[in-house]
Design a protein around this motif. Structure first.
Motif, PDB file in Angstrom:
ATOM      1  N   SER A  51      41.165  27.397  42.988  1.00 34.33           N
ATOM      2  CA  SER A  51      41.851  27.649  41.729  1.00 34.33           C
ATOM      3  C   SER A  51      42.081  29.148  41.595  1.00 34.33           C
ATOM      4  CB  SER A  51      40.973  27.141  40.577  1.00 34.33           C
ATOM      5  OG  SER A  51      41.469  27.576  39.342  1.00 34.33           O
ATOM      6  N   ILE A  52      43.291  29.542  41.269  1.00 31.46           N
ATOM      7  CA  ILE A  52      43.605  30.946  41.008  1.00 31.46           C
ATOM      8  C   ILE A  52      43.959  31.049  39.533  1.00 31.46           C
ATOM      9  CG2 ILE A  52      45.122  32.889  41.545  1.00 31.46           C
ATOM     10  CD1 ILE A  52      45.522  31.613  44.333  1.00 31.46           C
ATOM     11  N   SER A  53      43.264  31.951  38.837  1.00 32.66           N
ATOM     12  CA  SER A  53      43.436  32.050  37.383  1.00 32.66           C
ATOM     13  C   SER A  53      43.496  33.503  36.945  1.00 32.66           C
ATOM     14  CB  SER A  53      42.255  31.377  36.662  1.00 32.66           C
ATOM     15  OG  SER A  53      42.113  30.037  37.058  1.00 32.66           O
ATOM     16  N   SER A  54      44.184  33.740  35.834  1.00 38.30           N
ATOM     17  CA  SER A  54      44.225  35.080  35.246  1.00 38.30           C
ATOM     18  C   SER A  54      43.167  35.178  34.145  1.00 38.30           C
ATOM     19  CB  SER A  54      45.627  35.369  34.690  1.00 38.30           C
ATOM     20  OG  SER A  54      45.995  34.395  33.750  1.00 38.30           O
ATOM     21  N   LYS A  78      37.275  35.891  44.776  1.00 43.68           N
ATOM     22  CA  LYS A  78      37.817  37.146  44.237  1.00 43.68           C
ATOM     23  C   LYS A  78      37.674  37.121  42.729  1.00 43.68           C
ATOM     24  CE  LYS A  78      42.047  39.810  43.669  1.00 43.68           C
ATOM     25  NZ  LYS A  78      43.510  39.787  43.797  1.00 43.68           N
ATOM     26  N   THR A 123      37.759  32.868  33.371  1.00 46.42           N
ATOM     27  CA  THR A 123      37.958  34.068  34.183  1.00 46.42           C
ATOM     28  C   THR A 123      37.742  35.308  33.322  1.00 46.42           C
ATOM     29  OG1 THR A 123      39.465  32.933  35.674  1.00 46.42           O
ATOM     30  CG2 THR A 123      39.628  35.334  35.599  1.00 46.42           C
ATOM     31  N   GLU A 127      42.006  38.624  37.536  1.00 42.93           N
ATOM     32  CA  GLU A 127      42.354  37.434  38.301  1.00 42.93           C
ATOM     33  C   GLU A 127      41.096  36.933  38.995  1.00 42.93           C
ATOM     34  OE1 GLU A 127      46.053  36.394  41.015  1.00 42.93           O
ATOM     35  OE2 GLU A 127      44.602  37.557  42.182  1.00 42.93           O
ATOM     36  N   SER A 128      41.039  35.617  39.199  1.00 37.66           N
ATOM     37  CA  SER A 128      39.925  35.069  39.983  1.00 37.66           C
ATOM     38  C   SER A 128      40.465  34.053  40.972  1.00 37.66           C
ATOM     39  CB  SER A 128      38.878  34.402  39.081  1.00 37.66           C
ATOM     40  OG  SER A 128      39.383  33.202  38.522  1.00 37.66           O
ATOM     41  N   ILE A 129      39.784  33.999  42.102  1.00 37.69           N
ATOM     42  CA  ILE A 129      40.005  32.928  43.068  1.00 37.69           C
ATOM     43  C   ILE A 129      38.680  32.186  43.144  1.00 37.69           C
ATOM     44  CG2 ILE A 129      40.577  32.310  45.443  1.00 37.69           C
ATOM     45  CD1 ILE A 129      42.248  34.880  45.591  1.00 37.69           C
TER      46      ILE A 129
END
Length: 181
Positions: A51-54, A78, A123, A127-129
């Motif tokens: 999941s990629i989130s701001s 990340k 998050t 940004e997070s991965i």
């Protein structure tokens, strides 16, 4: 790898050994033999998710019911997130209790979320991965959830509510009491 217990039964924090030098870093994200030796839990992960989130994106609190329940091993590749779990196993000594931990790309902690837990994260960085392994396949018909701002749970998400970005689907989740009926 090092095991740290959480206050919730069967929920663990794993701290991998990270090797750093001028090139960057290396660490083993998962080793079944080491995992089983440290936790005493025999599991077979069958699905990996990313999941990629701001900043401010709140995902959860989600769970799978019945024979589609999932255990998860979660980590951040990340960024930085606040990860929250709630024990929804009726016969557990920690039923209805929650636990939170910050997962980031510095300490590289991992969280093992057992079956029978609701799980979510927000998050905290720009940004997070976020990656996680599951020991059972996702099944839409078996999904459930609890609203993030449930009054009974009274969870602290570490950001002001004005910064939250929550999906319409997650805004319609039931309360803790309705979700566990």
């Amino acid at each position: 790898m090092e095991l740290q217990k959480s206050p919730l039964k069967d929920c663990f924090i794993l701290k991998p050994k990270v090797f750093r030098d001028e090139r960057g870093l290396f660490y083993e994200t998962y080793n079944q033999n080491v995992f089983e030796k440290l936790t005493g839990i025999e599991t077979k992960f069958v699905q990996d998710n990313l999941s990629i989130s701001s900043k401010g994106v709140l995902r959860g609190l989600h769970f799978q019911r019945g024979n589609r329940a999932q255990a998860k091993l979660v980590q951040v590749a990340k960024g930085k997130v606040l990860d929250i779990v709630v024990d929804i196993r009726r016969h557990s000594e920690t039923f209805g209790k929650s636990f939170s931990v910050v997962l980031d790309d510095v300490e590289r902690l991992q969280l093992f979320v057992p079956r029978g837990f609701a799980h979510g994260f927000i998050t905290l960085s720009e940004e997070s991965i976020f990656t996680y392994k599951c020991d059972n396949y996702y099944d839409k018909a078996s999904e459930g959830g609890i609203i993030y701002n449930d009054a009974t749970l009274n969870l602290d998400w570490h950001l002001p509510k004005e910064e939250f970005i929550v999906s319409e689907k997650d805004l319609e989740l039931p309360s803790f009491h309705d979700a566990i009926k």
